[in-house]
Design a protein around this motif. Structure first.
Motif, short mmCIF file in Angstrom:
data_model
loop_
_atom_site.label_atom_id
_atom_site.label_comp_id
_atom_site.label_asym_id
_atom_site.label_seq_id
_atom_site.Cartn_x
_atom_site.Cartn_y
_atom_site.Cartn_z
N UNK A 333 0.82 -1.22 0.00
CA UNK A 333 0.00 0.00 0.00
C UNK A 333 0.85 1.27 0.00
N UNK A 334 1.94 1.27 0.78
CA UNK A 334 2.79 2.47 0.82
C UNK A 334 3.42 2.72 -0.55
N UNK A 335 3.91 1.66 -1.19
CA UNK A 335 4.55 1.82 -2.50
C UNK A 335 3.53 2.29 -3.54
N UNK A 336 2.32 1.76 -3.48
CA UNK A 336 1.27 2.19 -4.42
C UNK A 336 1.05 3.68 -4.31
N UNK A 337 0.96 4.15 -3.03
CA UNK A 337 0.70 5.56 -2.83
C UNK A 337 1.84 6.40 -3.39
N UNK A 338 3.08 5.98 -3.12
CA UNK A 338 4.23 6.75 -3.58
C UNK A 338 4.27 6.77 -5.12
N UNK A 339 4.01 5.61 -5.76
CA UNK A 339 4.02 5.55 -7.22
C UNK A 339 2.93 6.46 -7.79
N UNK A 340 1.79 6.45 -7.14
CA UNK A 340 0.66 7.25 -7.61
C UNK A 340 0.95 8.75 -7.43
N UNK A 341 1.53 9.09 -6.28
CA UNK A 341 1.89 10.49 -6.03
C UNK A 341 2.92 10.96 -7.06
N UNK A 342 3.93 10.13 -7.33
CA UNK A 342 4.98 10.52 -8.27
C UNK A 342 4.40 10.76 -9.66
N UNK A 343 3.41 9.96 -10.05
CA UNK A 343 2.78 10.16 -11.36
C UNK A 343 1.98 11.45 -11.35
N UNK A 344 1.28 11.71 -10.24
CA UNK A 344 0.41 12.89 -10.17
C UNK A 344 1.21 14.18 -10.26
N UNK A 345 2.39 14.22 -9.62
CA UNK A 345 3.17 15.47 -9.65
C UNK A 345 4.12 15.50 -10.86
N UNK A 346 4.03 14.47 -11.70
CA UNK A 346 4.81 14.47 -12.94
C UNK A 346 6.26 14.06 -12.77
N UNK A 347 6.59 13.40 -11.65
CA UNK A 347 7.97 12.91 -11.50
C UNK A 347 8.19 11.69 -12.39
N UNK A 505 -10.89 18.95 4.25
CA UNK A 505 -11.31 19.67 3.04
C UNK A 505 -11.45 18.65 1.91
N UNK A 506 -11.75 19.12 0.67
CA UNK A 506 -11.95 18.15 -0.41
C UNK A 506 -10.64 17.58 -0.96
N UNK A 507 -9.50 18.13 -0.51
CA UNK A 507 -8.25 17.45 -0.88
C UNK A 507 -7.56 16.93 0.39
N UNK A 508 -8.41 16.48 1.28
CA UNK A 508 -7.96 15.99 2.57
C UNK A 508 -7.07 14.74 2.44
N UNK A 509 -6.07 14.66 3.35
CA UNK A 509 -5.21 13.46 3.41
C UNK A 509 -4.46 13.22 2.12
N UNK A 510 -4.57 12.01 1.59
CA UNK A 510 -3.79 11.70 0.38
C UNK A 510 -4.41 12.28 -0.89
N UNK A 511 -5.65 12.75 -0.80
CA UNK A 511 -6.30 13.26 -2.02
C UNK A 511 -5.50 14.39 -2.66
N UNK A 512 -4.97 15.28 -1.82
CA UNK A 512 -4.16 16.39 -2.33
C UNK A 512 -2.87 15.92 -2.97
N UNK A 513 -2.41 14.71 -2.57
CA UNK A 513 -1.14 14.21 -3.10
C UNK A 513 -1.29 13.47 -4.41
N UNK A 514 -2.47 12.87 -4.62
CA UNK A 514 -2.58 11.99 -5.80
C UNK A 514 -3.39 12.59 -6.93
#
Ligand code: GTP
Ligand code: MG
Length: 558
Positions: A333-347, A505-514
């Protein structure tokens, strides 16, 4: 995921739920293995390969063809279960798993062809078509069996996912939910093994002891729905085949022409894909690369494939990642989140270039989880796994790459892993903080040691390849991209921490990251000036508009 036991599996096998740590699905275990905490990668792979040998994919008119198809096939063979899915063209397919391989052969013997003048009948292909009944319809008694999955290959709708993430009560729950809802499911894995099996059947008629194996994210436990399929073609001789006491041996065909023989064979593979592999389209040959590959799209399954020859170190690397993922239930789960975050911010990005890719990023997560903090560590160093290897673990891949490490995680003492009890939210924040202060200038990331080591050269990002320690798996990453990584981890740590305080808020928690950056910027604009207006963000953007400027956003709003 649910897989119903149809009651037709063998009595010596039991369907039991694998521990969460090792499961991407319900796995069959022999009764003698039930007490084992961990299944090995080889056990899982051989079960999946066996399943594919007993399965067919049949194109049907619609999901309501189930009854007719079930009735027709069960006249020939005993069925374990049927899964339904649609491809991108909206065509319907059923994956049927039979009880034995003989059952499947029985069915294939009875198959016909379309009988068009220019058709050449396929060779034992596991991809079939269920022809509509031409004459008077036979009456088929309704079966009490039902489809195991309906539309089972569809990724979750992004808006629904965001809604569900928004209603989680903790960030840890959000991270777990994101993993549960987006990981490659059982049908996705089955289809990937079917695509591999289809190639194997055609190549078997040309090469001895051929095997086509999936590797990479399709099997390493870090794959999401719709991920690409990496395939490796190998034809290593068995000990029996190379027994020097055998008097009669085959004459060998020496390859003619200047280039390496496997480059020529891969050319042939490309031709075969175009001429003999049903469903394979858009074949591209990239034969002058260090590892020659043939790319193609499989239109019956919606899978993009990369096929290479004899890259067994890639398979062992996938095994290593799979093992690390199965040791502790927080790793995936942690790796999924990190991979997803990296894609969202364009890394990360689908195209190759000067940026980081998912594989080194995954090594960065594993490395972080190896760190010995006050709370303890979660994963063992790779050195520890190598030191514990026995004779049965010896594997030497192409070019003498030593891939020997402990395979059976049941032999790993409890004190070697999961010493830290922190929840996913804490780990995520610590991941960002760890890399925000990491000394990229001087240090390399090495999962072999489990702690930072001196960089042997001045490349901006150095991540040691655990199987070939002289190589850097992130050698392509530019200085600018490494700087961007540092900036983004700092932003993420700040954003996550700030979001934990105050109201949801509506980008609460991981929502703002992904959330993709463009969507987030637009939301901000909407909040400032257009809070009364309802706009579907998804409808406004194409996927390639991640880095749109503020002006661009404003013009879209107008
Ligand atoms: P996605 O395709 O992005 O979902 O991730 P992936 O893990 O499949 O990565 P990728 O397709 O780039 O690579 C496929 C697999 O090849 C990886 O999972 C590794 O097992 C292996 N691999 C990738 N890069 C290297 C490398 O530099 N050295 C070695 N030995 N193996 C590699
Ligand atoms: Mg891949």
């Amino acid at each position: 995921q649910t897989i119903r036991n149809t009651g037709k599996s063998h009595s010596f096998q039991k369907l039991i739920q694998a521990p969460l740590s090792s499961c991407t699905c319900l796995l069959r275990r022999k009764s003698s293995d039930v007490s084992k905490k961990f299944l090995s990668f080889d056990e899982v792979v051989s079960q999946r390969r066996d399943e594919a040998r007993r399965s067919l994919v049949v194109q049907v008119n619609s999901e309501s063809s189930f009854n007719e198809l079930y009735g027709y096939c069960s006249n020939y063979a005993s069925i374990n279960g049927i899964h339904h899915y649609k491809n991108a063209g909206g065509e319907h397919f059923m994956l049927i798993e039979f009880s034995t391989e003989d059952n499947l052969k029985e069915i294939l013997r009875s198959c016909g062809s379309h009988q068009k003048d220019n058709d050449i009948m396929a060779l034992q292909s596991p991809f079939l078509w269920f022809r509509a009944c031409s004459g008077k319809k036979e009456k088929i008694a309704p079966t009490s069996n039902t489809l195991i999955t309906k539309n089972g290959n569809a990724a979750i709708d992004e808006n629904l996912l965001c809604e569900e993430l928004g209603s989680c009560s903790t960030v840890s729950d959000q991270i777990q939910l994101l993993y549960d809802k987006t990981m490659l499911n059982d049908l996705g894995i089955r289809l990937r093994y079917m695509v591999a099996r289809q190639l194997e059947i055609v190549f078997e008629s040309l090469y001895a002891n051929i095997a086509v194996r999936p590797f990479g994210s399709s099997v390493n436990g870090f794959g999401k729905m719709g991920c690409d399929l990496d395939l490796v073609l190998s034809n290593n001789l068995t000990d029996e085949m190379s027994d020097p006491t055998k008097r009669l041996v085959y004459q060998e065909k020496k390859s003619e022409g200047g280039r390496g023989p496997w480059q020529r064979h891969m050319e042939l593979v490309g031709e075969l894909l175009e001429l003999r592999i049903v469903g394979a389209t858009r074949v591209q040959r990239i034969l002058h690369a260090r590892v020659p590959i043939v790319k193609y799209a499989h239109e019956f399954t919606n899978i993009d494939c990369d096929l290479c020859y004899n890259n067994m170190s890639g398979v062992h690397m996938s095994e290593l990642l799979w093992m690390y993922g199965s040791l502790d239930p927080r790793v995936r789960p942690l790796t999924f989140l990190v991979r997803r975050w990296a894609a969202a911010v364009g890394l990360t990005n689908q195209h190759p270039g000067r940026w980081i890719t998912n594989f080194p990023l995954t090594l960065m997560v594993l490395f972080f989880l190896q760190q010995k903090t006050n709370d303890g560590f979660i994963l063992p160093s790779f050195k520890n796994l190598v030191n514990r290897a026995g004779k049965e673990d010896i594997r030497i891949a192409e070019e003498n790459v030593n891939c020997t490490f402990l395979r059976d995680m049941n032999k790993l003492p409890l004190e070697c892993y999961s010493q830290n009890q922190s929840n996913l939210e804490t780990l995520l924040l610590q991941f960002f903080e760890y890399y925000a202060q990491f000394d990229f200038q001087e240090k390399a990331i090495s999962i072999i040691e489990g702690h930072p080591v001196r960089k042997p050269n001045a490349l901006p990002l150095y991540i040691v390849n655990p199987l070939e320690p002289a190589l850097n798996v992130s050698r392509n990453v530019s200085f600018e991209e490494c700087e961007r990584f540092k900036l983004e981890v700092r932003n993420a740590a700040w954003q996550l921490e700030a979001g934990l305080e105050g109201e949801k808020s509506d980008d609460w928690g991981v929502l703002g990251l992904i959330e993709k950056r463009a969507s987030r910027n637009l939301k901000k604009l909407l909040r400032v000036g257009n809070s009364h207006r309802l706009v579907s963000v998804k409808d406004l953007f194409n996927d390639n508009e991640e880095n749109i400027s503020e002006e661009g956003l404003r013009s879209k709003l107008q």
